[in-house]
Design an enzyme around this catalytic site. Structure first.
Site, mmCIF file in Angstrom:
data_model
loop_
_atom_site.group_PDB
_atom_site.id
_atom_site.type_symbol
_atom_site.label_atom_id
_atom_site.label_comp_id
_atom_site.label_asym_id
_atom_site.label_seq_id
_atom_site.Cartn_x
_atom_site.Cartn_y
_atom_site.Cartn_z
ATOM 1 N N PHE A 95 11.515 0.261 8.085
ATOM 2 C CA PHE A 95 12.336 -0.373 9.120
ATOM 3 C C PHE A 95 13.768 0.173 9.010
ATOM 4 O O PHE A 95 14.268 0.460 7.925
ATOM 5 C CB PHE A 95 12.368 -1.885 8.927
ATOM 6 C CG PHE A 95 11.106 -2.604 9.343
ATOM 7 C CD1 PHE A 95 10.094 -1.957 10.024
ATOM 8 C CD2 PHE A 95 10.947 -3.949 9.057
ATOM 9 C CE1 PHE A 95 8.946 -2.628 10.413
ATOM 10 C CE2 PHE A 95 9.798 -4.633 9.439
ATOM 11 C CZ PHE A 95 8.807 -3.977 10.117
ATOM 12 N N CYS B 270 10.551 0.117 3.538
ATOM 13 C CA CYS B 270 9.282 0.621 3.008
ATOM 14 C C CYS B 270 9.369 2.062 2.505
ATOM 15 O O CYS B 270 8.393 2.588 1.970
ATOM 16 C CB CYS B 270 8.198 0.512 4.079
ATOM 17 S SG CYS B 270 8.099 -1.149 4.765
ATOM 18 N N GLU C 298 2.870 8.915 13.097
ATOM 19 C CA GLU C 298 2.714 9.764 11.917
ATOM 20 C C GLU C 298 1.712 10.886 12.177
ATOM 21 O O GLU C 298 1.918 12.031 11.742
ATOM 22 C CB GLU C 298 2.274 8.935 10.711
ATOM 23 C CG GLU C 298 2.235 9.744 9.426
ATOM 24 C CD GLU C 298 2.043 8.907 8.185
ATOM 25 O OE1 GLU C 298 2.195 9.455 7.080
ATOM 26 O OE2 GLU C 298 1.728 7.693 8.300
ATOM 27 N N HIS D 52 0.214 -3.251 2.226
ATOM 28 C CA HIS D 52 1.483 -2.525 2.292
ATOM 29 C C HIS D 52 2.445 -3.146 1.277
ATOM 30 O O HIS D 52 2.953 -4.246 1.484
ATOM 31 C CB HIS D 52 2.055 -2.593 3.707
ATOM 32 C CG HIS D 52 3.245 -1.717 3.919
ATOM 33 N ND1 HIS D 52 3.808 -0.953 2.912
ATOM 34 C CD2 HIS D 52 4.007 -1.491 5.035
ATOM 35 C CE1 HIS D 52 4.843 -0.290 3.387
ATOM 36 N NE2 HIS D 52 4.981 -0.600 4.671
ATOM 37 N N HIS E 134 1.776 7.383 5.226
ATOM 38 C CA HIS E 134 2.358 6.035 5.240
ATOM 39 C C HIS E 134 1.313 5.069 5.794
ATOM 40 O O HIS E 134 1.106 4.006 5.225
ATOM 41 C CB HIS E 134 3.638 6.031 6.062
ATOM 42 C CG HIS E 134 4.388 4.754 5.993
ATOM 43 N ND1 HIS E 134 4.819 4.213 4.794
ATOM 44 C CD2 HIS E 134 4.788 3.891 6.961
ATOM 45 C CE1 HIS E 134 5.451 3.069 5.032
ATOM 46 N NE2 HIS E 134 5.443 2.846 6.337
ATOM 47 N N LYS F 32 -3.555 2.090 2.114
ATOM 48 C CA LYS F 32 -3.085 0.729 2.411
ATOM 49 C C LYS F 32 -4.207 -0.181 2.894
ATOM 50 O O LYS F 32 -4.048 -1.401 2.900
ATOM 51 C CB LYS F 32 -1.942 0.780 3.418
ATOM 52 C CG LYS F 32 -0.647 1.328 2.819
ATOM 53 C CD LYS F 32 0.501 1.276 3.810
ATOM 54 C CE LYS F 32 1.823 1.693 3.175
ATOM 55 N NZ LYS F 32 1.906 3.129 2.875
#
Length: 418
Positions: free
Chosen positions: A404, A168, A319, A345, A308, A340
């Site tokens: 990831f 991502c 975050e 996402h 994010h 998002k």
């Protein structure tokens, strides 16, 4: 490396986007400001057997920028998104390729997963009809470097060409490395971004098996809820975001419309877990710190962070901790929103689309809201611009992407000042 590499400035002169809220940036931006949501029950196929039955699909899409309809058919859906967004960015930039040295123009378009449509389709054909019926284009269509390769082929761009994959964080890494490539003098212009198309049974099933996605199937448009205490996972999106980045003097020489300056880039690893973030946000913090240092900025110089903010239980808290650790008291003066909730996402495309949103914020002095933030998590205690767009001063922005594998990427952009 040129002696003056640190003095070379990189500017944004073109942007393109394909998203669940519109197949262009011009279509997406007002809908995003209005608080609309692109998430719904999956329409492309029957999701009834899956724990998650909702996603943010691209609707009514027609590919552009291809030499012929045959070339469209020979491209996976993710490549169709990428070439279309890249074509939009090229038109937006006003770059006349006939007048350019195409050896000095490169392409960095990445993808987190690549051609999952093609993978699933061809595997089904092999099982049902045998290997002799598989397409000779299967491998070229599914490999994740092909979007970057196709764009360079179609437009005869012979400069540096790399396809990044960092889950991502992919498209933010692509933008940062393109920035670095121009700074180092290896190109004058870079086409950079990312694309993703994973809303197929194989993709949804795999993420369902991980228990990573929301199962709020009865309320699709409320399923993605960054920083909300009732969040239960992310919602899959799809699309592409592509930029034209230029060395400043090159852009000025051709009279380009400069939309913003790309100032800094950070890149770090959590070194923690295959899918879970560093719970203290250490990796994200190091990434933002590096971006600030490379931009020559202090934390107090930042007005807005596009987080994010995926709507996952662990990620949103990590975050938030990272922002507070780097920005200190200034964290309470920042606006930090996640788009998002509206777009889902978009995995490897997310960072580039979100940087385009940030540049629109610089242009309009409006920040897109975090929708569905009805009950804030006590551990997520910053100003996330809930529900409604925010009119405010936006000069300098931070855009975060985390993937990831513990991959972290941050870019910083600022309103252009000659």
């Amino acid at each position: 490396m040129p002696a003056n590499w640190s003095e070379r400035r990189v500017v944004i002169t073109g942007m393109g986007a394909v998203s669940p809220l519109g197949n262009s940036l011009a279509e997406m931006w007002p809908r995003l400001l209005a608080g609309e949501c692109g998430v719904d029950r999956i329409h492309a196929w029957d999701p009834s057997a899956f724990d998650t039955q909702v996603a943010a699909e691209v609707k009514n899409f027609t590919a552009t920028g291809f030499p012929s309809p045959k070339d469209v058919r020979r491209a996976d859906r993710y490549s169709q998104f990428a070439v279309t967004a890249g074509h939009q960015a090229l038109l937006d930039s006003g770059l006349d390729l006939a007048k350019e040295n195409r050896d000095e123009i490169g392409v960095f378009i990445g993808s987190g997963i690549g051609g999952l449509y093609t993978t699933e389709e061809q595997h089904t054909i092999m099982l049902q009809k045998g290997p002799g019926r598989m397409s000779p284009f299967m491998i070229p269509m599914l490999i994740l470097n092909m979007a970057s390769g196709l764009f360079s082929m179609f437009y005869k761009l012979r400069g540096p060409n790399v396809a990044h994959c960092s889950a991502c964080a992919t498209s933010t890494h692509a933008l940062g490395e393109a920035w670095r490539t121009i700074k180092m003098g290896d190109a004058q212009v870079m086409v950079a971004g990312g694309a993703e198309a994973t809303i197929v049974p194989l993709g949804i099933g795999g993420f369902c098996a991980m228990k990573a996605m929301s199962t709020r199937n009865h309320e699709p448009q409320r399923a993605s809820r960054p920083f909300d205490r009732e969040r239960d996972g992310f919602v899959m999106g799809e699309g592409a975001g592509v930029f034209i980045l230029e060395e400043l003097e090159h852009a000025k020489a051709r009279g380009a419309r400069i939309q913003a300056e790309l100032l800094g880039y950070g890149n770090s690893a959590d070194a923690n877990h295959m899918t879970a973030p560093d719970p203290d946000g250490g990796g994200a913090a190091r990434c933002m710190k590096m971006a600030l240092r490379n931009a020559g900025l202090n934390p107090a110089d930042i007005d807005y962070i596009n987080a994010h903010g995926t709507s996952t239980p662990l990620g949103d808290i990590a975050e938030t901790k990272a922002v507070k650790s780097i920005f200190g008291d200034h964290a309470r003066k920042l606006v930090v929103s996640s788009t998002k909730g509206a777009l889902g996402h978009m995995l490897g495309a997310a960072g580039a689309v979100e940087l385009a949103i940030c540049v629109k914020s610089i242009e309009t002095q409006l920040v897109a809201p975090t929708i569905n933030l009805d009950n804030p998590d006590p551990e997520c205690d910053l100003d996330y611009a809930p529900h409604k767009a925010r009119e405010m001063k936006v000069t300098t922005i931070v855009n975060n992407s985390f993937g990831f594998g513990g991959h972290n990427a941050t870019v910083i952009a600022r309103k252009f000042a000659g």
